[in-house]
Design a protein around this motif. Sequence first.
Motif, mmCIF file in Angstrom:
data_model
loop_
_atom_site.group_PDB
_atom_site.id
_atom_site.type_symbol
_atom_site.label_atom_id
_atom_site.label_comp_id
_atom_site.label_asym_id
_atom_site.label_seq_id
_atom_site.Cartn_x
_atom_site.Cartn_y
_atom_site.Cartn_z
ATOM 1 N N ASN A 634 -11.387 -3.236 8.644
ATOM 2 C CA ASN A 634 -11.257 -1.825 9.004
ATOM 3 C C ASN A 634 -10.314 -1.077 8.068
ATOM 4 N N ASN A 635 -9.256 -1.754 7.628
ATOM 5 C CA ASN A 635 -8.321 -1.118 6.679
ATOM 6 C C ASN A 635 -9.047 -0.789 5.380
ATOM 7 N N VAL A 636 -9.903 -1.701 4.937
ATOM 8 C CA VAL A 636 -10.673 -1.475 3.704
ATOM 9 C C VAL A 636 -11.663 -0.337 3.900
ATOM 10 N N ILE A 637 -12.341 -0.305 5.072
ATOM 11 C CA ILE A 637 -13.306 0.759 5.364
ATOM 12 C C ILE A 637 -12.615 2.124 5.413
ATOM 13 N N ALA A 638 -11.438 2.161 6.039
ATOM 14 C CA ALA A 638 -10.701 3.425 6.162
ATOM 15 C C ALA A 638 -10.289 3.975 4.795
ATOM 16 N N ASP A 639 -9.952 3.076 3.863
ATOM 17 C CA ASP A 639 -9.514 3.499 2.527
ATOM 18 C C ASP A 639 -10.675 3.794 1.587
ATOM 19 N N ASP A 640 -11.889 3.446 2.007
ATOM 20 C CA ASP A 640 -13.062 3.663 1.155
ATOM 21 C C ASP A 640 -13.437 5.152 1.174
#
Length: 700
Positions: A634-640
Amino acid sequence: MCKILFINNCQLYFIIYISLPTLEKDNEIIDIDPFTVFGLFNKSSMKEINRKSIIKYIADEFNINAKIPTSFNSIPVLNNQNATFYNFIGYRNDSDIDDLWELFSSALDYSKNPTQANRDKVSKFFDRVINQKGNGNSKITMGLYWISPDTFLNLDSRNTWYIYEAGKIPDNIVSILPKVEEKISANKYFDIMKKISEYLKSSASNLKNFKELSFEAWRYSEEINHKEKSKKVQSQRDDKGSGLADEDVDTIHYWIYTPGEGARKWDEFYEKGIMGIGWEKIGDLNQYSTKEEMKKAMKEKINPNGSFMNDALATWQFVYEMKKGDIIFVKKGRTQIIGRGVVVSDYYFDTTLDSEFPNLRNVKWTHKGEWEHPGQAITKTLTDITPFTNYVEKLEALFSEDNDGEIFKEQEIEYPIYDRNKFLEEVYMDEEDYDTLLELVRNKKNVILQGPPGVGKTYAAKRLAYSMMGVKDQTRIMMVQFHQSYSYEDFIEGFRPSITDGGFEIKKGSFYNFCKKAADDIENEYFFIIDEINRGNISKIFGELFMLIENDKRGNSLQLLYSNEKFFVPKNIYIIGMMNTADRSLAFIDYALRRRFAFFEIKPGFKSKGFSIYTKQLNNKKLNSLIECVERLNNVIADDETLGEGFLIGHSYFCNIDEVNDKVLSNIVEYELIPLIKEYWFDEPSKVKEWADYLRSAIK
C-alpha cells in the motif's frame, strides 16, 4: 429362528415388493442375528411406508399381536452401506453370529433382572461383538437400544453429539463421563449409562429417561439443521434492495397463496389460524436437504413422469425461505383476493391437525373478505412476490382499512440494539473518523463514502445507519445500485406498462416511495443508500430533485415531471452514496453532485483497534505476515503517481475468515490480490512479478 432364515432379498421382495440389502453372498443366507433383523426396517434410506410393510410381514410370520408403529421419529438408523451386524461367509469367525445371539439374549435378561451376573454376561459378549470387523460403538449400542430402550443408551453420532457437544448436558456431568471412542469397552459403556441415568432422574433434568433423551437429541439436531439450511437460503434471498440484511435482521417477504383447490380450505385455515400445503405423500418436508430431493420424492411417490419443478420450489420455499413476519395474501382463482395474514411460526409437520394438508405454519390472519385482484394472479399455490414492488403496493393498498373501517396496526417489532460501540467493533474505523462521519451525515444529510476496493464502504454505510437509529431496523433502510441504464423513471416516477388494461400508467420509483414512507414517520430517521453512485447519470436520475435533496431545501416542494404532483424530500431522510475511487472508467464526477454531497474517505483499517482484535483472535503467523506485506504494498501504491491513495488495498480481503489455513491464504493471494495488482500495473509486468513473489513468500 428357522422362519427368519427364509427371509432373503428375492423371497421377501416378492411378498412385500421392497428391495432389501444383501444379507449374505449371493443371498444364500445360512444364519442371521436378531440385531440385523431389526436393522431390516431401521435403515437411513428407508421410507416410512416400507418400514411398516417389513414390520407387518415379520409380525404376521411370528403371530405378533403388538400394534405396528405409526411414527419412527428419533429411532436411530443404520448406515445403508453397513446394514448387517455380521460379516459374510469367509470373512467372519465361526462364533460371530452366535456371539450376537448371546448378547441379544443376555441383554434381554439384564433388562428384566439387572443383577451383577447378568451384567457380566452382557459385558462379555458386548466386548466380543463390538470388536468384530464392521461393528463399533454406534452400531452395537443402537442395537441394544432397539431391543430395550428403557435399559440401554444409544450412543450413535447424534446422541453422542447431544450429550458431549450440544451444550444441553451440564458441564459438570459431561466432564466426568468417559470418552467415547469408536469401539468403547463394556465397562465404559455401563459407566456412561449409570451417570447419564442418574442425571436424568435428578431434578436438574427436564428429560427423564433414555427414550426422552434420544427424542430430544433428534428434535434438537433437526432444529439446528433446519436453521443452518435456512441461513444458507437467507443469504441467497437477501438483496441490495432490502439493504443487505444481517442474520439477525430478516427482510419481510410477501407471498401470494391459494389454500387448496379453489381456496376450499380457506374458512378452515382462517378459523384455525394456520396455512398449509399438501404433499402428504412425501411426508415431513424437513427430511429433504435440497429442492432436488423434494422433486425426486414427488416423482417416486406421486408420478414418475411429472416435472414437479414449480412444486418442489414451492415446498422448499414454504419450509426454508418463508419467515416469521412475512406477509401472506390469500387468493381465490386469478381475480379475487380473500384475505391477508402475518406468518407467526416456523414450518411444522402435523398429520393430526390436517391429514390432507400436514405441512403447516401458524398465521395471524388480519383480514378476511373479498377484494378485486389488481390484474390477474398467477396460478401457483405459493409464490414469493417480494421483488414485484408495485404489485405488492397495490395488494397492500387493498387492506389499508380492515373490515370495520379502522386502520389495521401491525404488531410492533423489537429490533436488535445497535450503538457506537457495536459499530466500532464491526467496522474497522478509528473512533475519531467515526465521530467525524457521524457529524457530516447529521449536518449535510447527503454523504458519499469513497475509497478503494475492499475497504468495506457498503458494509460501513448500513452499519452507520444502524448506529444513528440505535437499532437494526431494516424497514427504515433502502438500498439501490446505480448503473448506466438507471433512470429518473426508476428513481422517481415514469410511465410503465399497466398490468390491468395493457396500456401505460405512471408508476412511482424507489426514492419517491421511500420519501413518502419517511414523511409518514417524521419522528424517526430513514436512510437511502446508493451503491456505485457515480456509475449513474446523476442529473438524469435526480432530475428536479437535485435541488430538493439539499439540507436547506428539505421540506420545499416542486412539481414532478410526469404526474404534476407537488413533491418534497422530508428532513428525516439521509442519503449515503458509495463510490469506488479505483474505477478508471469513472474519472469525471458531476460538479452538481460534489456541491450537494460531503465526501468522506474510507481507508484501509489495518491499524484500527477492531481489526487488531480480529487478527489476534485468528492468531495466525502467516496471515499476519501477509497483512504486513500488503501494508508495505500500500505504501508503494500510495507513492505511485499513476495510482495514489485511491487505489490502496482494503482490509476486507481478510475479513470473515472462520478458519485460517494455507489454502485460504493462497486463494486470497492468487485469485484476489495478484489479479488486482496486474490491473494496477498492467504496463509494468516486472513490478507485478516482484510483488506477486513478495505476496507468495509471505505465506510460505
